[in-house]
Design a protein around this motif. Structure first.
Motif, short mmCIF file in Angstrom:
data_model
loop_
_atom_site.label_atom_id
_atom_site.label_comp_id
_atom_site.label_asym_id
_atom_site.label_seq_id
_atom_site.Cartn_x
_atom_site.Cartn_y
_atom_site.Cartn_z
N ASN A 36 0.74 -1.15 -0.08
CA ASN A 36 -0.02 -0.07 -0.07
C ASN A 36 0.88 1.43 -0.06
O ASN A 36 0.22 2.53 0.15
CB ASN A 36 -1.00 0.17 1.29
N TYR A 37 2.12 1.25 -0.46
CA TYR A 37 3.10 2.31 -0.35
C TYR A 37 3.83 2.44 -1.87
O TYR A 37 5.02 2.49 -1.75
CB TYR A 37 3.94 2.41 0.59
N PRO A 38 3.14 2.04 -2.84
CA PRO A 38 3.71 1.79 -4.15
C PRO A 38 4.65 3.20 -4.42
O PRO A 38 5.43 2.81 -5.60
CB PRO A 38 2.56 1.61 -5.10
N GLU A 39 4.18 4.29 -4.10
CA GLU A 39 4.86 5.51 -4.66
C GLU A 39 6.14 5.66 -4.05
O GLU A 39 6.92 6.58 -4.41
CB GLU A 39 4.05 6.77 -4.23
N ILE A 66 16.29 0.17 6.88
CA ILE A 66 15.79 0.93 5.81
C ILE A 66 16.52 2.37 5.67
O ILE A 66 16.94 2.88 6.71
CB ILE A 66 14.40 0.87 5.51
N LEU A 67 16.56 2.72 4.48
CA LEU A 67 16.83 4.24 4.42
C LEU A 67 15.59 5.02 4.58
O LEU A 67 14.57 4.53 4.49
CB LEU A 67 17.60 4.67 3.06
N SER A 68 15.53 6.16 4.86
CA SER A 68 14.33 7.19 4.84
C SER A 68 13.57 6.64 5.74
O SER A 68 12.19 6.84 5.58
CB SER A 68 13.65 7.06 3.43
N THR A 69 14.05 6.23 6.86
CA THR A 69 12.82 6.08 8.10
C THR A 69 11.94 7.18 8.36
O THR A 69 10.79 6.79 8.86
CB THR A 69 14.03 5.56 9.46
N PHE A 72 8.58 6.52 6.84
CA PHE A 72 7.93 5.51 7.24
C PHE A 72 7.54 5.51 8.96
O PHE A 72 7.10 4.47 9.59
CB PHE A 72 8.44 4.09 7.12
N ALA A 73 7.71 6.94 9.43
CA ALA A 73 7.48 6.99 10.97
C ALA A 73 6.10 6.56 11.12
O ALA A 73 5.17 7.15 10.58
CB ALA A 73 7.94 8.26 11.41
N LYS A 74 5.82 5.52 12.04
CA LYS A 74 4.56 5.33 12.71
C LYS A 74 3.53 4.92 11.61
O LYS A 74 2.29 4.70 11.64
CB LYS A 74 3.82 6.56 13.28
N ARG A 75 4.29 3.91 10.65
CA ARG A 75 3.38 3.51 9.61
C ARG A 75 3.68 2.00 9.29
O ARG A 75 2.85 1.41 8.88
CB ARG A 75 3.82 4.06 8.26
N LEU A 76 4.53 1.40 10.06
CA LEU A 76 5.00 -0.03 9.97
C LEU A 76 4.33 -0.74 11.28
O LEU A 76 4.03 -0.49 12.14
CB LEU A 76 6.38 -0.25 9.84
N LEU A 104 9.01 3.75 13.97
CA LEU A 104 8.38 3.08 12.92
C LEU A 104 7.16 2.67 13.01
O LEU A 104 6.44 2.56 12.29
CB LEU A 104 9.31 2.27 11.98
N LYS A 105 6.93 2.30 14.25
CA LYS A 105 5.91 1.32 14.76
C LYS A 105 4.63 2.05 14.59
O LYS A 105 4.48 3.20 15.38
CB LYS A 105 5.84 0.73 15.99
#
Length: 216
Positions: A36-39, A66-69, A72-76, A104-105
């Protein structure tokens, strides 16, 4: 070794199914695309647990950094799926087992459909792509960051109003987003009402159906 962000189960595809032709060594860093994050693709370094090598077709657990954490903050979340690739070739699929980097959680009571713009009505994404064209990824990311920052902004009506007021200009869109953070009610007022404070649009409706027809 980079700091690990989560532990995942990795299933490498066979060579016949577009997988690698030879083994992957611990430290291998393919691109990752989360569901759900294809972009937004990021790079993820794989550090294998209990082995130094993985052959095509094998399954292994690994620590992933991963890079660019910040994106993805609060998204995984645990059991979130992803694929890992070399260029456009899918090498394998993964599933998060445990998140190490707590930044990230995703908070357990948050519905993914409210914080991921990809899961909003399709007219919103289509409008961003139409209005911002070559800059649509940047516009998309700016709005993604807004909705993760505060639950008050996780509303399709507000998002449509922001896109409308952005007026196809990325710099102006960024100003509208900043104003939203100050008072989102101003955004709805500017987007839905004319200078005489008569309501002429309703952004509860999808783009193309937002105009309120005058009653004669």
């Amino acid at each position: 070794m980079n700091k690990s962000d989560f532990i995942a189960e990795l299933k490498f595809q066979t060579t016949e199914k577009s997988g690698r032709k030879n083994y992957a060594k611990s430290g291998y860093r393919p691109h990752i695309e989360f569901e759900n994050y294809p972009e937004y693709w990021t790079s993820g370094q794989q550090t294998y647990i209990g082995t130094d090598f993985v052959l095509p077709g094998e399954t292994v657990n690994a620590e992933i950094g991963i890079l660019s954490t910040e994106y993805f903050a609060k998204r995984l979340y645990e059991n979130m799926e992803f694929k890992f690739c070399e260029s456009n070739r899918t090498i394998g699929f993964g599933k998060i087992i445990r998140i190490i980097n707590t930044d990230l959680k995703c908070e357990p009571d948050i519905d993914q459909k409210t914080i991921n713009l990809n899961l909003y009505p399709t007219d919103i994404i289509d409008k961003i792509k139409l209005d911002y064209r070559q800059s649509w990824n940047k516009a998309f990311s700016e709005i993604q960051e807004l909705i993760i920052s505060n639950e008050s902004f996780r509303n399709k009506r507000i998002i449509r109003a922001i896109i409308h007021l952005g007026n196809k200009d990325l710099a102006h869109l960024e100003k509208i987003i900043e104003q939203t953070k100050i008072d989102w009610r101003d955004i709805l007022l500017w987007a839905e009402y004319d200078k005489k404070e008569k309501r002429i649009r309703d952004f509860n409706n999808e783009f193309g159906k937002e105009e309120i027809k005058a009653i004669r």
